[in-house]
Design an enzyme around this catalytic site. Structure first.
Site, PDB file in Angstrom:
ATOM      1  CG  PHE A   1      -0.600   0.103   2.178  1.00  0.00           C
ATOM      2  CD1 PHE A   1      -0.428   1.702   3.180  1.00  0.00           C
ATOM      3  CD2 PHE A   1       0.798  -1.102   3.378  1.00  0.00           C
ATOM      4  CE1 PHE A   1       0.734   1.995   4.241  1.00  0.00           C
ATOM      5  CE2 PHE A   1       0.467  -0.507   4.330  1.00  0.00           C
ATOM      6  CZ  PHE A   1       1.041   0.606   4.763  1.00  0.00           C
TER       7      PHE A   1
ATOM      8  CE  LYS B   1      -2.977  -9.392  -3.973  1.00  0.00           C
ATOM      9  NZ  LYS B   1      -3.139  -8.063  -2.934  1.00  0.00           N
TER      10      LYS B   1
ATOM     11  CB  SER C   1       5.460  -7.677   6.296  1.00  0.00           C
ATOM     12  OG  SER C   1       4.962  -8.969   6.426  1.00  0.00           O
TER      13      SER C   1
ATOM     14  CB  CYS D   1      10.803  -1.032   2.654  1.00  0.00           C
ATOM     15  SG  CYS D   1      10.587  -0.418   1.099  1.00  0.00           S
TER      16      CYS D   1
ATOM     17  CD  GLU E   1       9.006  -2.648   9.079  1.00  0.00           C
ATOM     18  OE1 GLU E   1       8.254  -4.031   8.651  1.00  0.00           O
ATOM     19  OE2 GLU E   1       9.388  -2.378   8.177  1.00  0.00           O
TER      20      GLU E   1
END
Lengths: 483, 120
Positions: free
Chosen positions: A150, A174, A227, A282, A383
């Site tokens: 996202f 996707k 992730s 990230c 994180e």
């Protein structure tokens, strides 16, 4: 009634077979903008069939013609630049400048794909034995998939799609069900350039469609960004099926600040690194390690500058930090801040409970700084993926590098210094895939591979750069004798 | 509060400024200056699109649009000179705060063009 998004399969917009939908919410206004179908294995099968059917014709399309499609595509993206940026703000909560920056980076990847006619060329050698010549050729490898996150809903798909198809492969995307609207625009533009049917396909959805794509026998390779937990699952699933895979995971990026750094300008850049995209990238700076006397100055300057950041709705040009992606994300981030406090960190800037006038229900978390963080605390190790910067103290450069290298992540690390010696030692010794020197966000441009080590990357070939050419092509060695 | 606090805020303000200047000169039938303003608008839109660099986005301090308000009611030559002087000052002030050299150069050039009109 809320609009239900469609999939794009075989050159047409089609209804997903799934009844279930995932609402797409503007995280600032809480408006439901669309319903994203939770596509099923049937939808995936249709997309893969279309991609397989399109492959033969597409691989025979000359590479220069394939690159020409990218020229048209780039022009459309430039023409729709503001519209794409605004849609991204509405679906992801980032600021308009961040969205514009993202579209720019996406265009870089299209530019890179235009070089595929050069990059796909191979080499050869005459007379490897008397009258025998040997050459290498690169060929497209088949149907490729990207499962994207996202936080960069327009840029990350374009790390993969342009290079994959210009190399002659067909492609299925996707996207994240939280941010499918900019992807819809992306496919409207791809539709406009009249690619042959099945070259590009879009399947909206969540876990069911991802699993079906990973396990489909006709899919050659999968790219993933998300992730570490999911990246590892994707890597293991795909490799068990004999597929190529590049899975980029999460991160805990450290920044070392030396006493010789120019504190004011360093902090300005660190703020962008820590709070850009509300910390949801990230490459976000998560922990700043002040070395020696730098620690106190760093803390004071960070608090001074961070508390002036204007938090608000990203469509307003003056907003310097937008929302996090959802109410659930806000809750999770705020819990992690509390965990840091409970573990003994001091909260020197608290962004919890942030309310913005006019957007009272928006998912805002203000810039947060946790000081006196120790290596064993959860906030130092895991994180957070939010606008939270942890501060740690190291007595020496060597200790700072040791702290960084102890992380189980290895996405990025930066140093702020005016010393060439420290910069060189840092580059040499730090275990991270993307290294910044006086740059907080060490984001590789499209012609370089996007690094990542340890739990931040699963695979061999990275996204972008020459790695992407390797990933999207099969090498064939031809040995010939004609005399 | 500083309202010109981001790359986008500065470029968007500059684009709007040039649009207003274009409309102003159109109403007083000075097509040469109107066209020049519209050309700058186009250039600034391109600059905003092409030079926003995610990795160097940083907060900008100390600039506020209230310092660069223009009075378009005064169509006299003196009024035109005031507008051009303020526009030139705007570009001169904001250019150093932009950390992308190409964008900085484009802003400096817009400023010089406005300053030239005042001198002429």
């Amino acid at each position: 009634m809320t609009r239900k998004l469609k999939n794009y399969i075989g050159g047409e917009w089609v209804e997903a077979s799934a009844e279930a939908v995932i609402p797409v919410e503007n995280p600032a206004t809480c408006e439901i903008m669309a319903d994203c179908p939770d596509s099923t294995a049937d939808d995936v099968n249709q997309a893969v069939e279309a991609a397989v059917a399109g492959f033969e014709e597409w691989r025979r399309t000359p590479v220069l013609s394939r690159a020409q499609y990218m020229h048209h595509f780039k022009n459309l993206v430039e023409d729709n630049f503001e519209k794409i940026s605004q849609v991204m703000v509405m679906e992801s909560g980032k600021t308009i400048d961040e969205a514009r920056g993202e579209v720019r980076r996406a265009i870089e990847s299209i530019d890179y794909a235009m070089s595929v006619p050069v990059l796909m060329r191979s080499d050869g050698l005459e007379d490897i034995s008397s009258g025998i010549d040997e050459t290498t050729i690169r060929q497209p490898a088949g149907v490729f998939v990207a499962i994207t996150p996202f936080n960069f809903p327009f840029m990350v798909p374009l790390w993969f799609l342009p290079t994959a198809i210009t190399c002659g492969n067909t492609f299925i995307l996707k996207p994240s069900p939280q941010t499918p609207l900019s992807t819809e625009l992306l496919f409207e533009m791809l539709d406009e350039i009249d690619l042959p049917e099945g070259v590009v396909n879009l399947v909206n959805g969540g876990i069911a469609s991802s699993e079906a794509l990973m396990k489909h026998p006709d899919v050659t390779g999968v790219s993933f960004v998300g992730s570490s937990h999911v990246a590892k699952i994707i890597y293991e699933t795909c490799t068990a099926q004999g597929k190529r895979v590049q899975a980029q995971g999460g991160a805990k990026n450290y920044i070392a600040v030396m006493p010789d750094a120019d504190m004011e300008s360093s902090v300005k850049n660190i703020l962008g690194a820590a709070y850009g995209c509300a910390g949801q990238r990230c490459l976000a700076a998560a922990v700043a390690v002040g070395v020696g006397e730098a620690y106190g100055k760093l803390k004071d300057e960070l608090v001074k500058q961070a508390k002036t950041l204007q938090v608000g709705y990203g469509l307003e040009e003056t907003t310097q930090m937008g929302t996090v992606i959802s109410g659930a994300a806000k809750e999770r981030i705020e819990k992690m801040i509390q965990q840091g406090v409970d573990d003994g960190a001091s909260i020197v800037l608290d962004g919890r409970g942030k309310v913005v006038d006019g957007y009272e229900n928006g998912s805002f978390v203000g810039p947060t700084i946790l000081a006196d963080v120790k290596t064993d605390m959860v906030v130092a190790r895991e994180e957070i993926f939010g606008p939270v910067l942890s501060l740690m103290k190291a007595d020496s450069f060597e200790e700072a590098v040791g702290i960084i290298n102890n992380s189980h992540y290895g996405n990025a690390a930066s140093i702020f210094t005016s010393s060439g010696k420290y910069a060189r030692e840092f580059k040499y010794n730090v275990n991270a895939g993307n290294v910044g020197v006086n740059i907080g966000v060490a984001a590789p441009s499209a012609s370089f591979p996007f690094g990542g080590q340890k739990d931040s990357f699963f695979g061999d070939l990275h996204g972008q750069g020459m790695d992407s050419i390797e990933f999207y092509t099969e090498r064939k060695i031809v040995i010939e004798r004609w005399i | 509060m500083a309202s010109l606090n981001t790359f986008g805020a500065i470029l968007t303000y500059a684009i709007e400024l040039e649009m207003q200047i274009r409309d102003y000169y159109q109403t007083i039938n000075n097509s040469e200056r109107a066209n020049a303003a519209d050309k700058r608008r186009g250039k600034l839109e391109r600059v905003r699109r092409e030079n926003v660099l995610e990795i160097t986005l940083e907060p900008i301090e100390g600039l506020d649009e209230s310092n660069y308000r223009l009075n378009f009611d005064d169509t006299s030559e003196a009024g035109q000179n005031v507008i051009e002087t303020i526009a030139a000052r705007f570009y001169e002030d904001v250019a150093p705060s932009i950390n992308v050299r190409q964008a900085q150069r484009a802003l400096e050039r817009c400023g010089k063009e406005h300053a030239k009109i005042v001198i002429s």
